[in-house]
Every structure is written in C-alpha cells, then in structure tokens.
Scaffold this active site. Structure first.
Site, PDB file in Angstrom:
ATOM      1  CE  LYS A 269      -3.785  -2.119   2.583  1.00  0.00           C
ATOM      2  NZ  LYS A 269      -5.133  -1.784   1.695  1.00  0.00           N
ATOM      3  NE  ARG A 343     -10.670 -10.190  -1.805  1.00  0.00           N
ATOM      4  CZ  ARG A 343     -11.256  -9.146  -2.780  1.00  0.00           C
ATOM      5  NH1 ARG A 343     -11.771  -9.665  -4.066  1.00  0.00           N
ATOM      6  NH2 ARG A 343     -11.244  -8.078  -2.501  1.00  0.00           N
TER       7      ARG A 343
HETATM    8  N1  BES Z   1      -7.888  -3.820   4.373  1.00  0.00           N
HETATM    9  C1  BES Z   1      -8.331  -3.477   3.147  1.00  0.00           C
HETATM   10  C2  BES Z   1      -9.581  -2.673   3.022  1.00  0.00           C
HETATM   11  C3  BES Z   1      -9.401  -1.339   3.691  1.00  0.00           C
HETATM   12  C4  BES Z   1      -9.457  -0.303   2.992  1.00  0.00           C
HETATM   13  C5  BES Z   1     -10.182  -1.375   4.936  1.00  0.00           C
HETATM   14  C6  BES Z   1      -9.557   0.923   3.829  1.00  0.00           C
HETATM   15  C7  BES Z   1     -10.374  -0.173   5.567  1.00  0.00           C
HETATM   16  C8  BES Z   1     -10.014   0.919   5.077  1.00  0.00           C
HETATM   17  C9  BES Z   1      -8.251  -4.765   2.204  1.00  0.00           C
HETATM   18  O1  BES Z   1      -7.394  -5.703   2.403  1.00  0.00           O
HETATM   19  C10 BES Z   1      -7.687  -4.358   0.758  1.00  0.00           C
HETATM   20  O2  BES Z   1      -6.610  -4.048   0.800  1.00  0.00           O
HETATM   21  N2  BES Z   1      -8.390  -4.416  -0.124  1.00  0.00           N
HETATM   22  C11 BES Z   1      -8.285  -3.986  -1.500  1.00  0.00           C
HETATM   23  C12 BES Z   1      -8.827  -4.886  -2.405  1.00  0.00           C
HETATM   24  C13 BES Z   1      -8.340  -4.962  -3.917  1.00  0.00           C
HETATM   25  C14 BES Z   1      -6.797  -5.153  -3.814  1.00  0.00           C
HETATM   26  C15 BES Z   1      -8.985  -5.961  -4.820  1.00  0.00           C
HETATM   27  C16 BES Z   1      -8.941  -2.616  -1.707  1.00  0.00           C
HETATM   28  O3  BES Z   1     -10.015  -2.272  -1.199  1.00  0.00           O
HETATM   29  O4  BES Z   1      -8.190  -1.863  -2.388  1.00  0.00           O
HETATM   30 ZN    ZN Z   2      -5.325  -5.544   1.899  1.00  0.00          ZN
END
Ligand code: BES
Ligand code: ZN
Ligand code: ZN
Length: 489
Positions: A269, A343
């Site tokens: 990230k 997931r």
């Molecule tokens: N933990 C994150 C989602 C999240 C985002 C929680 C903002 C709280 C605040 C999750 O694991 C994630 O990174 N999801 C990705 C999925 C994508 C790579 C398909 C996302 O939401 O960008």
């Molecule tokens: Zn994630």
C-alpha cells in the site's frame, strides 16, 4: 459506573445535572426540573433546539452548582440516536470540565414517542460509550473518565428499568473492549499477542477456547490463510470460541477478519492508505468481544466465534502476485493481488466453520474493501447475504443500534469478474468497479447452502476524528449490532 436512581434533587449533591429539553413539548414530570427548564426557556439563548445548550449556575431550586440544559429539538423528530448522542456529548463535556460525576434527569419515557426501554438503553449507551478513553500510550493521562453517571427518574421506573442499566453497561463494555483492541498499535498486537489477549479474556468468561496453531493449520491445509501469513515474522492462528447453552437448538457462527496489520504485502500500500491498517482486525475484535459479551449476559443461543489471525507483510517469504494456492475447501486461487488478503483468510475460516459446526446461520464481519467506503461512506457498513430475511434483520438491528448496515447485491453475472486463466478463482477482480460486491461474491463461493451474511465494515470500524460518543480510533462497530441481532433470530 452507570446507575438508575430516584433522588430528591433539592438535597442530592451532584457535580452537574444534565436536563434534556424538547423545544415544543414538556418531557419531564418532576416539578423541580420543570421549574429549572422554565427559567432556562426565559433566556434568549436557549429554546430547546437540537444541540443547543445552556449552563445555569447556583440555582436555588437544586443542590448542584451546575444545571446543563440540552436541546433535543422537536418531540416528533426525536429518535434513539439523538438521545444516544445527547448523553455521549454531555459526558464528554463533563470529562473536559474535570467532573467526577454527572447526573441526567431522565425524561418521563411515557411522554416520549419511543419504545421506553429502547429510549432508556440509547441514553445509557451514549453515556457509557462517551466515557471511554484510550490513553494507554500517553505519559500524561490528562483526561479522567467520569466515575459515576446517574440517571434520575421516578421511583417506580427505577425497579422497572434497572436490568436495562446492567445490560447496556455489559454490551458497551464489549464495545469498548473491541475499541481497545482496534486502537492498540500493531507492534503491540502481533498475531501472537492478539491471539493471547483474546484467549485470556475468553477463558475468564468460561467460553470454550481452542487455538489452531501454525503447525496444525498446515496439517489441516488452511492454504489460503497460511499464504497471507507467509510474509510475517509472527505466526498465524485460528481462534475458535464457543458459547454453549444447554438445550439450545440454534447455533450461530460469527467470523471476523483478524489482520493485525495490512501492509498490502508485496502489492504494498502507499503511505496514506497504510496509515490506519492496524484496524484491519476490527471484524475479529467485534466477534471476540461479542462472544465475551454473550457469555457475560448468558445469551440463550449457541455461538461460535471463528477468528483467523494473521499479519500481511512483504518479505522474501511472502506470497507473490501470480502464485496459486489451494484453500481449505479445496478450490485453488490465483493471487492477483496480495492486498486482497482478507477474503483469503475468511474463506478458510468460513469453510472450516461450516464443515465442523454446521451452523444454522453464519455472519462474517470484515474491513474488506476500500470500495465499500467509496460506496457507502465511512459511517455505514454494507451487508451482502444469500438470505433476504437475514439481511433485513441485520439492517433492522443496524437501525436500532445506529450501527447502520445497508443491503447490497450479490449479482450472479458479476461472478465472471473473478475468473482466473489458471486457477478456480482469482482473488483480484478483473474490473475496478464494484469492488465491495466482487469481494462478497468471492466469499459466497465458499458458504455452500449455509444462511450467510457478510458485513463489510471497512468504513465505520475506525474513526480518524472523535464523534458524539466515540473518541478517535476503533469504534467497536459490530458488538451492539450482533448482540441485537441475536435477539431477532
Ligand atoms: N484492508 C483492506 C480494505 C480497507 C481499506 C479497510 C480501507 C479499511 C479501510 C483490504 O485488505 C484491501 O486492501 N482491499 C483492497 C482489495 C483490492 C486489492 C481488490 C482494496 O480495497 O483496495
Ligand atoms: Zn489488503
Ligand atoms: Zn485488509
């Protein structure tokens, strides 16, 4: 800390007395309170409009030095959340003014157009939750929580509503436990530490506790969960909590995403979006705290709490984009993106829970997608379910507790977005759009015919700024919601 009492306000010593006032109707019966309100309404700056407030000092009518009158607006518009926020804000103001106790003049519930026990519970909740402070890491613990919060009412009402007070306190204690876990930084909340904390508290409540450790996870082939954990120095685990009720027929399973830190893994990230990822275990916190709360309250439903705990980190041992793993259920998954890790741990936890416990209903809570926050903002969770009745019950609990949940679709024709050229599924959808929906569809591939709902709490699990009855940090979203849901099934 919370008490429901009758008292003679002309004699009772108090740091402050808070009096809620509607702008158009009188909602009190005590003549002393009525006299104070009358005095306040004669002032130009106070008419009882929502969020208006005025403090009167040294009134001859009452023993307290301060009476704080708080506007609730028009009676017909009064709802549970207005009451909850009102007590929350009053408690926060009390803390700021360094009081040790605060008294509320409870409105005569028969004068409110709300269900009496719900109205009282909402006020108790706002007060309890507003009094929670997270200062563990401050050397100078400037703020002091109020030691006592009292609600004054007529003598008959005290007996009638007393049990509401202890129940609200126990449920809110659960919410605050979840808040503490979520706000704890990831260096003090490695998967091992988080697991230990859950196990210790669960045992104290006599929940049945089982931990599947890393070696056992390998033996049992939790391939998706282990893939996410691979990059971390800390060992993963799966915690199973059981609340057993002799003779109870129904078994409900709650599953909570427990990523103690989500760096994204090799698909790392960027700075801003990584900042609050200590909160990526909010689903786990809510599930563990709900089981502990249910045990304390002796809830009459068999409950399972399934909590997969991992940390998502990049390293030489981390999973790579393009890797293919075999999940517990046997389906293979191509890792299109290591940041779609939630997931992966959930499908193993859910498949295991279904196989072992065959629950009549399963609800998972997860900070799953940023897309859900884009769709619904940061105050409302998304609910996805293969059972419209269950989704409606969750939405109704959300309405009542103000842990709002909005029903979202699980469209069959979007499933093709999860196709992989090489494996059974890809964890990364092929479209940028509808990310919360495709994440839920991915989970749905692993629930068989179990009645199931997925609640994406990525928005409301964590607040950067304080609000009426929550400080900055973990909100504990989910505990009050699930406790209410258990009364509807
Ligand atoms: N933990 C994150 C989602 C999240 C985002 C929680 C903002 C709280 C605040 C999750 O694991 C994630 O990174 N999801 C990705 C999925 C994508 C790579 C398909 C996302 O939401 O960008
Ligand atoms: Zn994630
Ligand atoms: Zn995550």
């Amino acid at each position: 800390m919370l008490h429901l009492k009758s008292a003679d306000l002309t004699k009772q010593k108090m740091d402050a007395l808070a009096i809620p006032v509607c702008e158009d109707k009188d909602i009190h019966v005590d003549p002393v309170i009525k006299a104070v309100i009358k005095k306040a309404l004669q002032l130009e700056e106070f008419s009882g409009k929502k969020d208006e407030g005025v403090t009167l000092y040294d009134l001859p009518e009452i023993k307290t030095r301060r009476a704080v009158l708080i506007g609730l607006g028009r009676l017909e518009n009064l709802d549970l959340e207005t009451l909850r926020s009102m007590t929350g804000k009053a408690v926060k103001a009390g803390i700021k003014n360094e009081l040790t106790n605060l008294w509320f003049a409870l409105p005569a519930v028969k004068k409110l157009e709300l269900e009496p026990s719900e109205a009282i519970t909402a006020m108790l909740e706002g007060a309890y939750l507003g009094n929670h402070l997270f200062q563990k890491y401050k050397s100078d613990k400037k703020k002091k929580a109020l030691r006592q919060i009292n609600f004054v009412t007529e003598r008959q009402a005290v007996g009638k509503f007393r049990r509401l007070c202890s129940k609200a306190a126990t449920v809110c204690e659960g919410t605050c436990l979840a808040r503490e876990w979520i706000s704890t930084p990831s260096n003090d909340k490695t998967p091992e530490k988080f697991k230990r904390s859950i196990v210790n508290l669960a045992k104290k409540q006599r929940l049945k506790v089982q931990v599947i450790n890393e070696t056992q996870l390998k033996q049992k082939k939790f391939g998706a969960l282990l893939a996410v954990a691979a990059g971390s120095q800390s060992k993963p685990s799966m915690v199973l909590l059981e609340h057993k009720v002799p003779g109870a027929k129904k078994t409900v399973a709650f599953v909570g995403k427990g990523v103690t830190f989500d760096s994204g893994g090799l698909n790392i990230k960027t700075g801003g979006s990584m900042g609050d990822m200590k909160s990526d275990m909010s689903g786990a916190a809510a599930v563990a705290a709900t089981l502990i709360t249910a045990a304390r309250l002796k809830t009459k439903v068999n409950l399972i709490g399934a909590i997969p705990i991992v940390e998502n980190m990049p390293s030489g041992r981390a999973i790579r984009p393009g890797d293919i793993i075999r999940s517990y259920a046997g389906k293979t998954v191509e890792i299109g993106n290591t940041d779609a890790e939630g997931r992966l741990i959930l499908i193993d936890a859910m498949a295991y829970t279904i196989k072992r416990y065959k629950p009549m209903m399963m609800v998972d809570l997860a900070t799953l997608t940023g897309a859900c926050v884009v769709a619904l903002g940061d105050k409302i969770a998304g609910v996805f379910s293969n059972d419209t009745k269950l989704a409606a019950s969750i939405a109704a609990s959300g309405e009542k507790t103000h842990e709002r949940c909005w029903p979202m679709p699980l469209p069959d024709d979007y499933k093709e977005l999860l196709k992989s050229d090489f494996a059974d599924l890809n964890n990364m959808p092929s479209s940028r759009y509808g990310g919360a929906v495709t994440a839920a569809l991915f989970l749905a591939e692993f629930v068989e015919d179990t009645r199931w709902a997925h609640i994406d709490i990525a928005g409301p699990a964590y607040h950067k700024k304080e609000n009426a009855y929550c400080g900055p940090g973990g909100s504990g979203f989910g505990v009050r919601l699930l406790m209410d849901l258990l009364e509807r099934i």
